[in-house]
Design an enzyme around this catalytic site. Structure first.
Site, PDB file in Angstrom:
ATOM      1  N   SER A 186       0.881  -1.187   0.003  1.00 13.82           N
ATOM      2  CA  SER A 186       0.178  -0.213   0.119  1.00 13.82           C
ATOM      3  C   SER A 186       0.722   1.176   0.079  1.00 13.82           C
ATOM      4  O   SER A 186       1.524   1.377  -1.061  1.00 13.82           O
ATOM      5  CB  SER A 186      -0.830  -0.092   1.100  1.00 13.82           C
ATOM      6  N   ASP A 269      -9.316  -5.247  -4.321  1.00 12.08           N
ATOM      7  CA  ASP A 269      -8.933  -3.833  -4.280  1.00 12.08           C
ATOM      8  C   ASP A 269      -9.708  -3.104  -4.895  1.00 12.08           C
ATOM      9  O   ASP A 269     -10.346  -3.492  -5.787  1.00 12.08           O
ATOM     10  CB  ASP A 269      -7.358  -3.697  -4.859  1.00 12.08           C
ATOM     11  N   HIS A 301      -7.208  -6.112  -0.035  1.00  4.27           N
ATOM     12  CA  HIS A 301      -5.968  -5.001   0.302  1.00  4.27           C
ATOM     13  C   HIS A 301      -5.536  -5.685   1.492  1.00  4.27           C
ATOM     14  O   HIS A 301      -4.074  -5.465   1.649  1.00  4.27           O
ATOM     15  CB  HIS A 301      -6.599  -3.607   0.649  1.00  4.27           C
TER      16      HIS A 301
HETATM   17  N1  NFK Z   1      -8.015   4.235   6.671  1.00  2.63           N
HETATM   18  C1  NFK Z   1      -7.636   3.141   5.675  1.00  2.63           C
HETATM   19  C2  NFK Z   1      -6.377   2.393   6.117  1.00  2.63           C
HETATM   20  C3  NFK Z   1      -5.514   1.882   5.241  1.00  2.63           C
HETATM   21  O1  NFK Z   1      -5.649   2.331   4.122  1.00  2.63           O
HETATM   22  C4  NFK Z   1      -4.505   0.761   5.272  1.00  2.63           C
HETATM   23  C5  NFK Z   1      -4.592   0.271   6.557  1.00  2.63           C
HETATM   24  C6  NFK Z   1      -3.510  -0.574   7.052  1.00  2.63           C
HETATM   25  C7  NFK Z   1      -2.551  -0.708   6.116  1.00  2.63           C
HETATM   26  C8  NFK Z   1      -2.667  -0.378   4.914  1.00  2.63           C
HETATM   27  C9  NFK Z   1      -3.515   0.655   4.530  1.00  2.63           C
HETATM   28  N2  NFK Z   1      -3.474   1.310   3.519  1.00  2.63           N
HETATM   29  C10 NFK Z   1      -2.548   1.840   2.749  1.00  2.63           C
HETATM   30  O2  NFK Z   1      -1.380   2.195   2.950  1.00  2.63           O
HETATM   31  C11 NFK Z   1      -8.663   2.400   4.879  1.00  2.63           C
HETATM   32  O3  NFK Z   1      -9.807   2.871   4.921  1.00  2.63           O
HETATM   33  O4  NFK Z   1      -8.504   1.207   4.501  1.00  2.63           O
END
Ligand code: NFK
Length: 327
Positions: A186, A269, A301
């Site tokens: 991510s 995703d 994801h």
């Molecule tokens: N607030 C985000 C959290 C999120 O994107 C996320 C959480 C844990 C590990 C990776 C993530 N996404 C990108 O870095 C969501 O809505 O999923």
């Protein structure tokens, strides 16, 4: 630019604020669980995997790679060198006979898998990210989980610099490594992808980077500017562009065209995350990189990383086959 042209080249530009927020909220696309439960489960699985890794593997924890409090990493050492695999402790065994248990591990040769966690550059931690330690160390691979200063303490430029220095640190600590394989998830995939463009000359070492696993990443940060994720980040358009591998990659040549870059995204995703991965993969191919693209079936994801706790998971197997060149 005319609106139609923008929408064709960058479909997010014609989305409402609400739709954009949705597309860039990975947890809302999880089908097996509600959004909050998906995030909770991800954290729980990460914490439990890290507890097990620290209980069952030889580890070096909270090792500083720089002066800032956030600049630490955890090293999990290979558990054994199984029969039939190249790597592990093979080189030492051949050259020097059976390894006595007291031999300093800095002088043994093994592949190193480094993991850069996600969390939109504002949450997550190495202390809940040791998902893949058990299956990889069981096959003779060392695993390093990298911490960096998340927002609001750190800026994106600082995080990129920190990940760069963490890799140089690992190279210096294990100069005989059999390849460093960098994986980011991510937001961590953006940080990892920036390493394709890193200038190592100032760090006095060229890391033996042999492969990249870029999992469910964001490579063009401009759409993030228009979402709530930017509140703690305070990214300007210039910050976003300076840290967008999708834009920068179009302007550079591969430093090492033999380095594998695997771009991976989950079937569940969001369409925007899928588009980002596909377009980054296309840009890598156009730039002459040895790139591959995988959309993993039936995973979202979070599962895409959670399942790395399992040796028989398709991505664990892809990682092991890449490291041991079994394709
Ligand atoms: N607030 C985000 C959290 C999120 O994107 C996320 C959480 C844990 C590990 C990776 C993530 N996404 C990108 O870095 C969501 O809505 O999923």
């Amino acid at each position: 630019m005319d609106v139609r042209g923008d929408a064709l080249g960058a479909p997010w530009k014609s989305m409402s604020a609400e739709e954009l927020e949705n597309q860039y909220s990975p947890s809302r696309w999880v089908v097996r669980l509600g959004a909050e439960e998906a995030l909770r489960t991800y954290t729980q699985i990460g914490i439990e995997a890290t507890r097990r890794a620290r209980a069952t593997r030889r580890s070096l924890l909270h090792i500083p790679y720089g002066d800032s409090t956030g600049e630490t990493l955890d090293i999990y050492l290979p558990h054994k060198a199984p029969e039939g695999r190249r790597g592990g402790f093979g080189f030492c065994r051949r050259a020097l006979g059976p390894a006595p248990p007291t031999r300093p591990l800095a002088f043994t040769a093994f592949p190193v898998f480094m993991f850069v966690h996600g969390g939109y550059w504002q949450c997550g931690s190495k202390d809940e990210s040791a998902f893949m330690v058990e299956p990889l160390t069981a096959q003779g691979v060392a695993v390093v989980t990298v911490a960096y200063d998340i927002a609001p303490r750190g800026s994106l430029d600082q995080m990129v610099d920190q990940v760069t220095r963490s890799i140089a640190f690992v190279q210096k600590r294990y100069p005989r490594n059999e390849g460093i394989y960098l994986c980011g998830h991510s937001a961590g995939a953006q940080l990892a992808a920036m390493m394709l463009l890193a200038d190592w000359t100032e760090l006095g070492v060229t890391p033996n980077l042999k492969g990249f696993f870029l999992v469910s990443g964001v490579y063009d940060l401009e759409p993030i500017l228009c979402t709530s994720q930017n509140a703690p980040l305070h990214l300007t358009l210039e910050d976003a562009q300076r840290n967008s591998p999708q834009l920068l990659m179009a302007l550079t040549q591969p430093a090492d065209p033999t380095c594998h870059v695997l771009v991976i995204v989950g079937q569940h995703d969001s369409p925007e995350f899928q588009r980002q991965s596909r377009e980054f993969y296309q840009t890598l191919c156009q730039g002459g990189w040895k790139a591959a693209f995988e959309e993993l079936r039936d995973v979202d994801h979070f599962e895409i990383i959670e399942n790395l706790t399992q040796e028989d998971y398709v991505l664990t197997q892809i990682i092991l086959k890449t490291i041991f060149q079994e394709f």
